[in-house]
Design a protein around this motif. Structure first.
Motif, PDB file in Angstrom:
ATOM      1  N   PHE A 192      17.177 -24.964 -31.746  1.00 59.77           N
ATOM      2  CA  PHE A 192      17.978 -25.540 -30.659  1.00 59.77           C
ATOM      3  C   PHE A 192      18.325 -26.998 -30.971  1.00 59.77           C
ATOM      4  CE2 PHE A 192      17.996 -27.340 -26.170  1.00 59.77           C
ATOM      5  CZ  PHE A 192      19.306 -26.967 -25.922  1.00 59.77           C
ATOM      6  N   GLN A 205      27.632 -25.244 -22.167  1.00 58.74           N
ATOM      7  CA  GLN A 205      26.636 -24.804 -21.200  1.00 58.74           C
ATOM      8  C   GLN A 205      25.388 -24.289 -21.927  1.00 58.74           C
ATOM      9  OE1 GLN A 205      26.988 -25.042 -17.757  1.00 58.74           O
ATOM     10  NE2 GLN A 205      28.817 -26.239 -18.311  1.00 58.74           N
ATOM     11  N   ILE A 206      24.247 -24.371 -21.229  1.00 58.28           N
ATOM     12  CA  ILE A 206      22.995 -23.883 -21.817  1.00 58.28           C
ATOM     13  C   ILE A 206      23.090 -22.401 -22.130  1.00 58.28           C
ATOM     14  CG2 ILE A 206      20.514 -23.591 -21.459  1.00 58.28           C
ATOM     15  CD1 ILE A 206      21.474 -26.482 -21.892  1.00 58.28           C
ATOM     16  N   HIS A 209      24.442 -21.940 -25.593  1.00 58.85           N
ATOM     17  CA  HIS A 209      23.442 -22.214 -26.630  1.00 58.85           C
ATOM     18  C   HIS A 209      22.432 -21.072 -26.733  1.00 58.85           C
ATOM     19  CE1 HIS A 209      24.523 -26.384 -27.591  1.00 58.85           C
ATOM     20  NE2 HIS A 209      24.767 -26.545 -26.310  1.00 58.85           N
ATOM     21  N   GLU A 217      18.235 -17.516 -21.370  1.00 60.75           N
ATOM     22  CA  GLU A 217      18.118 -18.894 -20.897  1.00 60.75           C
ATOM     23  C   GLU A 217      16.678 -19.200 -20.478  1.00 60.75           C
ATOM     24  OE1 GLU A 217      21.228 -20.715 -18.385  1.00 60.75           O
ATOM     25  OE2 GLU A 217      22.175 -18.726 -18.448  1.00 60.75           O
ATOM     26  N   ARG A 221      14.342 -22.174 -21.859  1.00 59.29           N
ATOM     27  CA  ARG A 221      13.777 -23.182 -20.954  1.00 59.29           C
ATOM     28  C   ARG A 221      12.265 -23.278 -21.117  1.00 59.29           C
ATOM     29  NH1 ARG A 221      17.580 -21.166 -17.181  1.00 59.29           N
ATOM     30  NH2 ARG A 221      15.992 -19.790 -16.290  1.00 59.29           N
ATOM     31  N   CYS A 224      11.393 -25.003 -24.509  1.00 55.41           N
ATOM     32  CA  CYS A 224      11.677 -26.440 -24.486  1.00 55.41           C
ATOM     33  C   CYS A 224      10.662 -27.185 -23.624  1.00 55.41           C
ATOM     34  CB  CYS A 224      13.088 -26.695 -23.965  1.00 55.41           C
ATOM     35  SG  CYS A 224      14.386 -26.183 -25.109  1.00 55.41           S
ATOM     36  N   SER A 231      13.714 -30.017 -20.234  1.00 58.38           N
ATOM     37  CA  SER A 231      14.580 -28.859 -20.076  1.00 58.38           C
ATOM     38  C   SER A 231      15.630 -28.878 -21.176  1.00 58.38           C
ATOM     39  CB  SER A 231      15.269 -28.906 -18.711  1.00 58.38           C
ATOM     40  OG  SER A 231      16.206 -29.975 -18.670  1.00 58.38           O
ATOM     41  N   PRO A 232      16.265 -27.726 -21.458  1.00 54.40           N
ATOM     42  CA  PRO A 232      17.341 -27.725 -22.457  1.00 54.40           C
ATOM     43  C   PRO A 232      18.465 -28.699 -22.101  1.00 54.40           C
ATOM     44  CG  PRO A 232      16.645 -25.482 -21.993  1.00 54.40           C
ATOM     45  CD  PRO A 232      15.951 -26.360 -20.990  1.00 54.40           C
ATOM     46  N   ALA A 233      18.818 -28.773 -20.825  1.00 53.47           N
ATOM     47  CA  ALA A 233      19.882 -29.693 -20.416  1.00 53.47           C
ATOM     48  C   ALA A 233      19.476 -31.145 -20.661  1.00 53.47           C
ATOM     49  CB  ALA A 233      20.217 -29.475 -18.944  1.00 53.47           C
ATOM     50  N   LEU A 236      19.870 -31.926 -24.306  1.00 51.50           N
ATOM     51  CA  LEU A 236      21.278 -32.167 -24.628  1.00 51.50           C
ATOM     52  C   LEU A 236      21.698 -33.571 -24.214  1.00 51.50           C
ATOM     53  CD1 LEU A 236      22.936 -28.793 -23.595  1.00 51.50           C
ATOM     54  CD2 LEU A 236      23.119 -29.848 -25.843  1.00 51.50           C
TER      55      LEU A 236
END
Length: 293
Positions: A192, A205-206, A209, A217, A221, A224, A231-233, A236
């Motif tokens: 990631f 958007q997640i 990915h 997702e 999550r 991560c 969080s993935p967001a 980013l």
């Protein structure tokens, strides 16, 4: 600097090129610092990590937007891709050990946890027996790299591991906690991160990915959160903020141009985004960086 990016070198001052998987290099600190008047300008290494063993003297290390005062005896760890530079005290004494990220990853498969030492740029103060052990391993590494003899690869890795173990034991929970990281989750987060590096400017958007990585997702999550604590967001956003900080500090692009280059089409939204994450506007951040420089 007037360009749009930070210089990326092989070794400092050498043009960037592909790094051999097994690359290991060691040299004295003054080999590049003395000819440069003890000032190493901000730069990065795409596929290399470095250890600076400071035996005498010291100075200041700049890593991204942080500055660290370094006093011997200490070891500095610089991860791959981190923009860094140095202002050394004149006639400082020490060594620089450089190895490829793939060779470090190979060592980590055998001894899980050593890669986590390079989770961030930092200084590890060492004294007494621990520092003497690091010095002895650096000397052994330099001697081994100067010739080829039976068992050469094993001797190189033994010297590297000797240094890394001393730092692992002295470096606190950052390294110690990594030994328990589940391998599959760690590998997913590494994939990631690599995808983020390539595509963060697209602001995808997640879900996009996760689909590209072949996972749900929720699985992304969970991985991560357990491996990166984010969080993935957030990961980013963290990568985008890092790139913006670099551009503000090391280029002459306007604030709007920095935002466009990082994938933000709306300058006002970009300013709000950066202010929310950095606690100050892009212009204030740039002016503070200039004042510190």
């Amino acid at each position: 600097m007037t360009g749009a990016s930070v210089p990326s070198f092989y070794l400092y001052g050498e043009p960037h090129r592909a790094v051999d998987d097994g690359f290991v290099h060691a040299e004295r600190l003054d080999d590049r610092s003395r000819p440069s008047e003890w000032t190493i300008l901000p730069h990065a290494h795409a596929d290399l990590v470095q250890l600076f063993v400071v035996e005498q003297g010291g100075g200041e290390m700049r890593a991204e937007d942080d500055r660290m005062t370094v006093t011997a005896p200490a070891v500095l760890l610089v991860p791959s891709g981190v923009v860094h530079g140095f202002a050394w005290q004149r006639d400082s004494v020490g060594s620089v050990v450089t190895l490829s990220v793939r060779h470090l990853a190979l060592l980590d498969t055998r001894y899980p946890g050593v890669t986590a030492l390079f989770g961030s740029a930092r200084a590890i103060p060492l004294d007494g027996a621990a520092f003497r052990a690091v010095q002895a391993n650096v000397a052994a590494l330099m001697r081994e790299l100067g010739w080829a003899a039976p068992g050469h690869g094993a001797a190189v890795d033994a010297a590297l591991l000797g240094m890394l173990v001393e730092l692992w034991r002295a470096g606190g929970p950052i390294a110690a906690d990594a030994a328990g990281i589940p391998g599959q989750q760690s590998a997913l987060v590494a994939r990631f991160r690599a995808r983020i590096d390539e595509r963060f400017r697209l602001r995808e958007q997640i879900a996009v990915h996760a689909a590209a990585l072949g996972v749900s997702e929720s699985r992304l999550r969970t991985a991560c959160a357990q491996i990166a604590g984010l969080s993935p967001a957030a990961m980013l956003d963290q990568r985008a903020v890092l790139e913006v900080k670099r551009a503000l500090l090391y280029t002459n692009l306007s604030v709007a141009e920095v935002g466009y280059a990082a994938g933000f089409a709306d300058p006002a939204y970009f300013t709000r985004f950066f202010t929310r994450h950095a606690g100050m506007s892009p212009r204030v951040f740039r002016s503070m960086g200039s004042d510190r420089g």
